[in-house]
Design an enzyme around this catalytic site. Structure first.
Site, mmCIF file in Angstrom:
data_model
loop_
_atom_site.group_PDB
_atom_site.id
_atom_site.type_symbol
_atom_site.label_atom_id
_atom_site.label_comp_id
_atom_site.label_asym_id
_atom_site.label_seq_id
_atom_site.Cartn_x
_atom_site.Cartn_y
_atom_site.Cartn_z
ATOM 1 N N CYS A 1 64.226 75.738 -23.034
ATOM 2 C CA CYS A 1 65.446 76.427 -22.598
ATOM 3 C C CYS A 1 66.610 75.426 -22.533
ATOM 4 O O CYS A 1 66.603 74.509 -21.715
ATOM 5 C CB CYS A 1 65.200 77.054 -21.233
ATOM 6 S SG CYS A 1 66.654 77.569 -20.344
ATOM 7 N N CYS B 1 68.544 75.335 -19.269
ATOM 8 C CA CYS B 1 67.730 74.672 -18.247
ATOM 9 C C CYS B 1 67.962 73.162 -18.271
ATOM 10 O O CYS B 1 67.981 72.509 -17.222
ATOM 11 C CB CYS B 1 66.245 74.972 -18.462
ATOM 12 S SG CYS B 1 65.816 76.719 -18.284
#
Length: 104
Positions: free
Chosen positions: A29, A32
């Protein structure tokens, strides 16, 4: 920031008197990854008044199920074992610091 190593550590850590902000993420991600820098600044802004724990939901899918996590990153603040704040996504370090200050 500490990565979850043992599942048993989770319950012990979130029940601590010091609030624990848990970052639920996946290694693939991209947002993230951006959040890591923001969380470092949040921790500094709050003068380390909270702990930050990271949990990879690909490695530990039971947490995604337990906390009904539909997207990453998701942040959950635990205070003495109770959820006191939750957010999917993230904001600037300044905004997140202000929000978290009201919950710790």
């Amino acid at each position: 920031m500490e990565l979850l190593q043992q599942k048993s550590d989770f319950q012990t850590r979130i029940k601590d008197k010091k609030p624990v902000l848990v970052d639920f993420y996946t290694k693939d991600c991209e947002p993230c990854k951006w959040l890591d820098t923001i969380l470092e600044r949040v921790s500094e802004n709050l003068e380390h008044q909270l702990e930050i724990m990271k949990i990879d939901v690909d490695r530990h899918p039971e947490f995604a199920t337990q906390f009904n996590i539909k997207s990453v990153p998701t942040l959950i603040l635990f205070t003495e074992g109770n959820i006191t704040w939750q957010m999917a996504g993230f904001d600037t370090a300044e905004v997140m610091t202000q929000v978290l200050r009201t919950h710790i």
